[in-house]
Design a protein around this motif. Structure first.
Motif, mmCIF file in Angstrom:
data_model
loop_
_atom_site.group_PDB
_atom_site.id
_atom_site.type_symbol
_atom_site.label_atom_id
_atom_site.label_comp_id
_atom_site.label_asym_id
_atom_site.label_seq_id
_atom_site.Cartn_x
_atom_site.Cartn_y
_atom_site.Cartn_z
ATOM 1 N N HIS A 32 0.858 -1.169 0.000
ATOM 2 C CA HIS A 32 0.000 0.000 0.000
ATOM 3 C C HIS A 32 0.899 1.225 0.000
ATOM 4 O O HIS A 32 1.879 1.283 0.730
ATOM 5 N N ARG A 33 0.580 2.176 -0.872
ATOM 6 C CA ARG A 33 1.388 3.382 -0.920
ATOM 7 C C ARG A 33 1.354 4.083 0.434
ATOM 8 O O ARG A 33 0.311 4.103 1.111
ATOM 9 N N GLY A 36 -7.001 5.751 0.118
ATOM 10 C CA GLY A 36 -7.624 4.524 -0.356
ATOM 11 C C GLY A 36 -9.125 4.573 -0.163
ATOM 12 O O GLY A 36 -9.729 5.635 -0.028
ATOM 13 N N ALA A 37 -9.750 3.406 -0.136
ATOM 14 C CA ALA A 37 -11.193 3.271 0.094
ATOM 15 C C ALA A 37 -12.019 4.132 -0.855
ATOM 16 O O ALA A 37 -13.022 4.739 -0.480
ATOM 17 N N GLY A 38 -11.571 4.194 -2.126
ATOM 18 C CA GLY A 38 -12.341 4.918 -3.124
ATOM 19 C C GLY A 38 -12.015 6.386 -3.258
ATOM 20 O O GLY A 38 -12.579 7.061 -4.120
ATOM 21 N N ILE A 62 -16.803 7.697 1.272
ATOM 22 C CA ILE A 62 -15.689 6.764 1.302
ATOM 23 C C ILE A 62 -16.237 5.347 1.358
ATOM 24 O O ILE A 62 -17.161 5.047 2.129
ATOM 25 N N GLU A 63 -15.697 4.488 0.520
ATOM 26 C CA GLU A 63 -16.194 3.111 0.425
ATOM 27 C C GLU A 63 -16.061 2.386 1.761
ATOM 28 O O GLU A 63 -15.132 2.614 2.524
ATOM 29 N N GLN A 64 -16.989 1.482 2.013
ATOM 30 C CA GLN A 64 -16.960 0.695 3.231
ATOM 31 C C GLN A 64 -16.303 -0.655 3.016
ATOM 32 O O GLN A 64 -16.502 -1.593 3.777
ATOM 33 N N GLY A 65 -15.502 -0.769 1.964
ATOM 34 C CA GLY A 65 -14.765 -2.003 1.736
ATOM 35 C C GLY A 65 -13.535 -2.038 2.601
ATOM 36 O O GLY A 65 -13.499 -1.514 3.694
ATOM 37 N N ARG A 66 -12.483 -2.634 2.077
ATOM 38 C CA ARG A 66 -11.250 -2.778 2.837
ATOM 39 C C ARG A 66 -10.618 -1.423 3.084
ATOM 40 O O ARG A 66 -10.216 -0.731 2.175
ATOM 41 N N ALA A 67 -10.566 -1.003 4.320
ATOM 42 C CA ALA A 67 -9.990 0.276 4.694
ATOM 43 C C ALA A 67 -8.577 0.065 5.215
ATOM 44 O O ALA A 67 -8.237 -1.023 5.686
#
Length: 297
Positions: A117-118, A135-137, A284-289
């Motif tokens: 991850h950057r 991240g997260a969108g 912000i997406e609720q996927g992998r944070a």
């Protein structure tokens, strides 16, 4: 598991779910300090002078005629769960007079659901935390802005970095310390103090720029008591501080150990804040944070 905070307004939503939380396997090395004579000598040096020196840590770093003013910073934030330790690391510079800084925060491998991850760029400012590569969108060229006074932990752990000024001002809530002794820290002789500070008391004594976030933390943590180890040099400058934060998450007590190391005092610090057009205002997406589980919880 992560600390997840939300801020809503104007139809937008920002979720800060960076800090990994878990059950910390704490091992406070309090033994082996020597015989009764050594303990008596330590006790004699841990009285009002020691308390005053620890309480003055923030003022020495930032006050009028400060012998520090700014510093290079290395941070780590560590949790442990199920026998696995997870550490988030940061590095950058910080100006104690303006209470602003810039750090690169590196997540552990796979903490964001990716092999790599950057690094996340974080800008610290009074009352605000800005993050890029969130991240997260969030688009790669956009910043996320978080109001730290609205976070339940006052951004003491959420961002994966404890604001260096907040780390110093937390020591203002101490009422008693134990003088452990002198030690060498990267070639510098420092005095090691150990004790427990009170977040609410520290908030009342803090500078106006730090008071809002520390007050939020006093209201959000399970207990106001925060054990610490502080290392001061001969000029009274804080060289290293380690805090052990404790809070309740999903009915379980969680602990996070945050360490801040200061060196290179007087370094030039430049922290231009993002323009409004560069700040992401979408959901912000609720996927992998970063630092979280698949559902961000």
């Amino acid at each position: 598991m992560v600390v997840q905070q939300q801020r809503s307004g104007g139809g937008t939503r920002a979720v800060c779910a960076l800090a990994v939380v878990g059950v910390m396997v704490a091992a406070a090395g309090c033994g082996g300090d020597g015989g009764d004579g050594d303990r008596a000598a330590a006790d004699a040096r841990s009285g009002p002078g020691g308390v005053a020196a620890v309480r003055r840590a923030a003022a020495v770093l930032a006050g009028p005629g400060a012998v520090a003013g700014s510093a290079e910073v290395v941070t780590s934030m560590e949790t442990a769960s199920g026998g696995t330790r997870v550490t988030i690391r940061g590095r950058g510079t910080y100006d104690f007079r303006t209470q602003s800084g810039r750090l690169k925060v590196v997540l552990p491998q796979d903490a964001a659901g990716e092999d790599e991850h950057r690094p996340i760029t974080e800008l610290l400012a009074p009352g605000a935390l800005y993050m890029m590569n969130r991240g997260a969108g969030v688009p790669a060229d956009k910043w996320v802005r978080i109001d730290t006074t609205a976070l339940a932990d006052g951004n003491l752990v959420t961002g994966g970095v404890t604001d260096p000024m907040a780390a110093a001002e937390l020591l203002g809530g101490v009422s008693a310390v134990t003088y452990v002794g002198e030690t060498d820290l990267a070639g510098v002789t420092v005095r090691h103090y150990r004790g427990t500070t009170d977040i609410a008391r520290a908030a009342r004594r803090a500078s106006a720029a730090s008071r809002g976030a520390l007050t939020a933390a006093a209201n959000g943590f399970r207990t106001d008591s925060v054990p610490f180890d502080a290392y001061l040099d001969e000029q009274g400058r804080l060289r290293k501080v380690r805090h052990r934060f404790s809070f309740v998450n999903e009915g379980r007590t969680r602990e996070v150990v945050s360490t801040t190391l200061l060196y290179g005092f007087g370094v030039r610090v430049s922290v231009p804040l993002p323009d409004a057009r560069d700040i992401y205002t979408g959901e912000i997406e609720q996927g992998r944070a970063p630092g979280g589980t698949a559902d961000g919880s």
